[in-house]
Every structure is written in C-alpha cells, then in structure tokens.
Design an enzyme around this catalytic site. Structure first.
Site, PDB file in Angstrom:
ATOM      1  N   SER A  69      91.027  64.032  39.379  1.00  0.00           N
ATOM      2  CA  SER A  69      92.233  64.813  39.362  1.00  0.00           C
ATOM      3  C   SER A  69      93.428  63.518  39.050  1.00  0.00           C
ATOM      4  O   SER A  69      93.969  63.870  38.764  1.00  0.00           O
ATOM      5  CB  SER A  69      92.696  65.726  40.542  1.00  0.00           C
ATOM      6  OG  SER A  69      91.629  66.907  39.721  1.00  0.00           O
ATOM      7  N   LYS A 212      98.268  60.335  44.415  1.00  0.00           N
ATOM      8  CA  LYS A 212      97.518  61.265  43.410  1.00  0.00           C
ATOM      9  C   LYS A 212      95.813  61.268  43.690  1.00  0.00           C
ATOM     10  O   LYS A 212      95.182  60.465  43.889  1.00  0.00           O
ATOM     11  CB  LYS A 212      97.690  61.419  41.824  1.00  0.00           C
ATOM     12  CG  LYS A 212      96.991  62.422  41.028  1.00  0.00           C
ATOM     13  CD  LYS A 212      97.695  63.822  42.247  1.00  0.00           C
ATOM     14  CE  LYS A 212      97.022  64.996  41.035  1.00  0.00           C
ATOM     15  NZ  LYS A 212      95.976  65.122  42.242  1.00  0.00           N
ATOM     16  N   GLY A 214      92.502  62.821  43.526  1.00  0.00           N
ATOM     17  CA  GLY A 214      91.141  63.232  42.677  1.00  0.00           C
ATOM     18  C   GLY A 214      89.244  63.641  43.424  1.00  0.00           C
ATOM     19  O   GLY A 214      89.099  62.814  44.589  1.00  0.00           O
TER      20      GLY A 214
END
Length: 275
Positions: A69, A212, A214
């Site tokens: 992600s 971010k 993942g």
C-alpha cells in the site's frame, strides 16, 4: 502539459537516493527488530547534512520487495494528474462487498481511502487509469525498475503492486517521499500537496509526522511491512523508510510498524522539538 513533456521531465528524477559517499551504517535500530522478532532495514536521510543513516545497508539498497500500500502514493498522484481522481474529496461508492477491514465498507473519498489504506478504492482508481497510462507513468518515474534497472511491465492492472510482480528497493521508496516533500515529482504541485496532506498524521508544536504504511505477503509467504515518510522538527525534514519481514505469514504488522518507527526515532532524539 502533455504526457510526452512530462516524460522528459520525469526522466530527470531518479527515485534512488543513496550513494556510497553519503552513508553512515548504524546498528542501533537492530534491538528493535530483535524485540519484535523481525528482520529488515531502517534508513533515515538528514536533509540538512545530506547523510543517510542506515541499518542493514545491503537490504536497503540491493533487495527488492512488493510496495504493497505504499504504492497508494504513486497511484494517488497518477489518478489526480490524469483526472481519474477529480480531487481528494472524490467519492467512489462502496461496492457492497463486506471486507475484513470495517473502514473499507462504506463510500470513501480519496483522503479517507488513503488514510484507511483502502485497497478496493485504489483498485478502482487503477482500473480507471488503465494499463497503458499507468505503464507510461511507471516508465517515466522508473518506478519498479529495481536493481537491474529494467523497466517493470504491468501484469494485472488492479493487483500488480500487491502480487509480487512489481518490486522496489527501500532506497527507491525513500526517494519517492523525499521528492514528494519538495514537490519534485513530475506531477502538478497542487496534487503533490494533496497527497502530503493525506500523509500527515501527527502535527503539533514539537514535530510533524507524515507517512504511508504497507502490509502484504512476499513470494515466500512471509509477512512484509512498510512505513515510509518524514518527520519534521523546527521546519527541518528527515526522511525515513522502515521495511520489516517475518517468516510467519500471519504476523500482524498493523501496530508494530508504527511502534518500531517511533521507538527508533525516539532513540535518535526525535519528538522533543530539539532536532
């Protein structure tokens, strides 16, 4: 601005950041990997000095992994640039399929989907962008070129960042957020700012923390976790990437990534507003 012109501009931007001359290897973070029964790498770039501090340099620079992600950063920028995402408030209706993450089971706009890391939203964005246009941007950015420098070719448009066909180095992933922070990626500044806004999770008098995450499984069926972004203190940015792996495919990366990141940053003296 045409795609052709942007391609020329993009060619000037390599996502690889680290060179032999600006690296300091440091084993300090190792204890946090051991505490959590994980292996991996951590790297931080001090923008003021130009020095990378790296734990496990070989993994950081020479090994490639699916971006999971963290690819939502690139997917968002391409979606916005091509108009497939009209704004960060653009809603994609829920398809009615119940999924294990409750936050995904509703209508979401880009800002919400990014922060909830909603896979279905971004799969639909990728389908709307289309294979040819997505490939153009990956080629222009050299995203996924890996250590062999060969351009990656998209397999399936709505899973290629999740299925281990696309891989990047941790160095390349850090390069993405470093260039994003300074609006240096070949996308309109307003779109880079929207993505940065979605990444900003903590903003107080002492620091700003943007990232971010993942989480996915490798080809070996190992659990893989990412967290990439920056911490800013006294208006001075430091860019980081944390890449962790466990042989246990059921290892829960959800909480451990952020805890490890904060533990490592705290050990380096962050969060007090004195950096």
């Amino acid at each position: 601005m045409s795609l052709a012109v942007l391609a020329v501009l993009a060619a000037a931007f390599g996502l690889t950041s680290c060179t032999q001359n600006n690296v300091t290897e440091d084993d300090m973070p190792e204890r946090f990997f051991q505490e959590n029964n994980l292996r991996g790498t951590f790297a931080m770039f001090n923008n003021g000095t130009g020095v990378f501090t790296v734990y496990n340099l070989k993994r950081y620079r020479d090994s490639t992994y699916l971006p999971a992600s963290t690819f939502k950063i690139i997917n968002s920028l391409i979606g916005l640039q091509t108009g497939k995402i009209s704004s960060d408030s653009m809603v994609i209706p829920w398809d009615g399929v119940e999924r294990s993450v409750a936050a995904w089971n509703q209508d979401l706009n880009m800002y919400q989907a990014f922060r909830a890391s909603a896979v279905p939203y971004y799969q639909e964005v990728a389908r709307r962008i289309g294979k040819d246009t997505m490939q153009f941007w990956l080629d222009s950015l050299k995203y996924g070129a890996g250590t062999d420098k060969k351009n990656y070719k998209i397999t399936k448009i709505d899973t290629f960042w999740l299925d281990n066909s696309l891989k990047i180095t941790p160095d390349q992933n850090l390069g993405v957020v470093k260039q994003l922070y300074f609006d240096e990626l070949p996308f309109f500044k307003v779109y880079q700012q929207k993505v940065k806004h979605a990444m900003l999770f903590e903003d107080n008098a002492n620091y700003k923390l943007a990232y971010k995450t993942g989480w996915a499984q490798t080809e070996q069926n190992h659990a893989l976790g990412w967290i990439v972004g920056w911490i800013e203190e006294n208006k001075h940015p430091y860019f980081f990437v944390l890449n962790v792996e466990s042989d246990d495919p059921n290892y829960d990366m959800k909480e451990v990534r952020l805890k490890m990141l904060k533990d490592i940053l705290k050990a380096y003296g962050f969060f007090e507003g004195r950096m």
